[in-house]
Design a protein around this motif. Structure first.
Motif, PDB file in Angstrom:
ATOM      1  N   VAL A 199       0.630  -1.512  -0.260  1.00 40.23           N
ATOM      2  CA  VAL A 199       0.244  -0.028   0.358  1.00 40.23           C
ATOM      3  C   VAL A 199       1.025   1.341   0.114  1.00 40.23           C
ATOM      4  CG1 VAL A 199      -1.852   1.024   0.822  1.00 40.23           C
ATOM      5  CG2 VAL A 199      -1.856  -1.012   1.346  1.00 40.23           C
ATOM      6  N   SER A 200       0.826   2.164  -0.575  1.00 35.37           N
ATOM      7  CA  SER A 200       1.538   2.998  -1.469  1.00 35.37           C
ATOM      8  C   SER A 200       0.159   4.687  -0.874  1.00 35.37           C
ATOM      9  CB  SER A 200       2.405   3.107  -2.305  1.00 35.37           C
ATOM     10  OG  SER A 200       2.354   2.638  -3.358  1.00 35.37           O
ATOM     11  N   LEU A 201       1.266   5.801  -1.589  1.00 37.43           N
ATOM     12  CA  LEU A 201       0.733   7.185  -1.918  1.00 37.43           C
ATOM     13  C   LEU A 201       1.468   7.757  -2.673  1.00 37.43           C
ATOM     14  CD1 LEU A 201      -0.593   7.378   1.826  1.00 37.43           C
ATOM     15  CD2 LEU A 201      -1.588   7.082   0.876  1.00 37.43           C
ATOM     16  N   ASN A 202       0.462   8.009  -3.321  1.00 39.21           N
ATOM     17  CA  ASN A 202       1.040   8.997  -4.791  1.00 39.21           C
ATOM     18  C   ASN A 202       0.042  10.578  -4.729  1.00 39.21           C
ATOM     19  OD1 ASN A 202       1.782   9.913  -7.672  1.00 39.21           O
ATOM     20  ND2 ASN A 202       2.607   7.613  -7.994  1.00 39.21           N
ATOM     21  N   LYS A 203       1.362  10.799  -4.876  1.00 42.82           N
ATOM     22  CA  LYS A 203       0.121  12.850  -4.676  1.00 42.82           C
ATOM     23  C   LYS A 203      -0.498  12.964  -6.743  1.00 42.82           C
ATOM     24  CE  LYS A 203       3.790  15.543  -5.596  1.00 42.82           C
ATOM     25  NZ  LYS A 203       4.096  15.981  -6.799  1.00 42.82           N
TER      26      LYS A 203
END
Length: 373
Positions: A50-54
């Motif tokens: 699980v990761s985040l990307n702007k």
């Protein structure tokens, strides 16, 4: 038979696997990609990254090598910082509800991941990357990280299960969270560094890999290589832009940002890696050097000093000890034979400790320990 699910919340470079994702052009955690590459498709746990990307507006989910990826949009980090990452934490919590993992593994306190771990109601393992408080005690930090550091002690105090990549990092964790008993869990070196043969430059050359920030303490290295004793030794600065440091002596050469392939090539040619940092849980470059058989001169405020045997495979110095740095460089570069002898000392032990297979085996062992407690 269903395998237990483990959600790994981290800055995984998912764009390396899915070309539809925007590419991040800065530094990324190469050991996370090594873990993905080496984890067996029939491994005992079902991995969900699980990761985040702007730069995306909606979630991107895909699978690769029997591992599952969940890339979520995020708000600007500055907004997150001053709102305790409220929106990002809600999005991660909702995704974790869908995954329903038996274990959450968060990686790093420099982002919202540790806070997401505090929110999680199940088993939680937290792996340290950098340590902001320790860095701030040793040198100036950018304002964002100074402000973000207020979250770090709370995360470490709340974490029942913590891993660090070095004894040095474990000591810094215990300074903030005295109840902690961190597990040692080393982060692997990329496979390419295991297969590159050494081809020493004709004349003595040392290499620095990193950025030009106060914590990296480049002024110590530059002062040493400005001295007459080292005028015959070149120091190449990988990651430092030409013209960014005025008044450099002729034997100190900034290379600018170089590719990972160029890092491999430079390490194969250099006689010694120099890293006089004031605070570093790694650095990865020192591990890469030791895997390849390169002697290392490193400060005693770095985690990777555990792979350097004093006077045998390099030197461990105080960050401000210019005289010891000069002595170490003169010894390592006294001859090609001396350089190669030092590089080979305990190289095989370093290669075993820093292999992806060792990392995977250790991670599986840790997951089993946490899940059965």
């Amino acid at each position: 038979m269903n395998r237990p699910k483990v959600a790994i919340l981290c800055n995984f470079p998912a764009w390396l696997l899915n070309k539809d994702l925007p590419q991040f052009r800065g530094h990324y955690a190469v050991w996370l990609k090594a873990l993905y590459d080496s984890y067996p498709e029939d491994g005992p746990y079902e991995l969900h990254w699980v990761s985040l990307n702007k730069d995306i507006s909606r979630p991107v989910r895909f699978s690769s090598r029997a591992q599952h990826f969940h890339v979520l949009p995020r708000v600007k980090k500055t907004i997150g910082l001053y709102t305790a990452y409220f929106t990002d934490r809600r999005r991660v919590a909702a995704e974790l509800c869908q995954i329903n993992p038996e274990l959450l593994h968060t990686w790093g306190t420099e982002d919202c991941f540790g806070l997401c771990g505090k929110d999680f109601k199940g088993k939680w393992l937290h792996s340290v990357q950098g340590l902001l408080k320790a860095c701030m005690q040793r040198g100036p930090m950018p304002r964002f990280f100074r402000h973000h550091s207020v979250y770090e002690p709370g995360v470490l105090s709340a974490s029942k299960y913590i891993t660090t990549e070095s004894p040095w990092a474990a000591e810094r964790v215990r300074e903030m969270a005295p109840q902690a008993s961190p597990y040692l869990f080393e982060y692997a070196v990329e496979e390419r560094f295991f297969h590159q043969e050494r081809a020493l430059a004709d004349s003595p050359t040392c290499l620095y890999c990193g950025t030009n920030t106060p914590l990296k303490n480049l002024e110590c290295a530059i002062a040493a290589f400005s001295r007459p004793e080292l005028v015959h030794v070149k120091l190449e600065l990988a990651g430092v832009e030409p013209g960014s440091i005025p008044g450099l002596p002729g034997n100190v050469v900034p290379l600018g940002r170089i590719s990972r392939d160029e890092v491999v090539q430079k390490l194969s040619q250099t006689w010694c890696l120099v890293h006089p940092s004031k605070a570093d849980t790694g650095p990865t470059a020192a591990k890469e050097a030791r895997v390849m058989g390169v002697p290392v001169i490193i400060s005693d405020q770095c985690g990777s000093q555990q792979y350097v045997d004093e006077g045998k495979s390099g030197y461990i110095i105080s960050p401000s000890d210019i005289e010891s740095l000069i002595h170490g460089v003169l010894d390592v570069t006294s001859s090609k034979e001396r350089c190669q002898e030092m590089g080979l000392y305990h190289q095989e032990q370093c290669r075993h400790a820093l292999s992806a297979q060792t990392m995977v085996n250790r991670l599986i062992e840790l997951y089993q320990q946490v899940l059965t407690k």
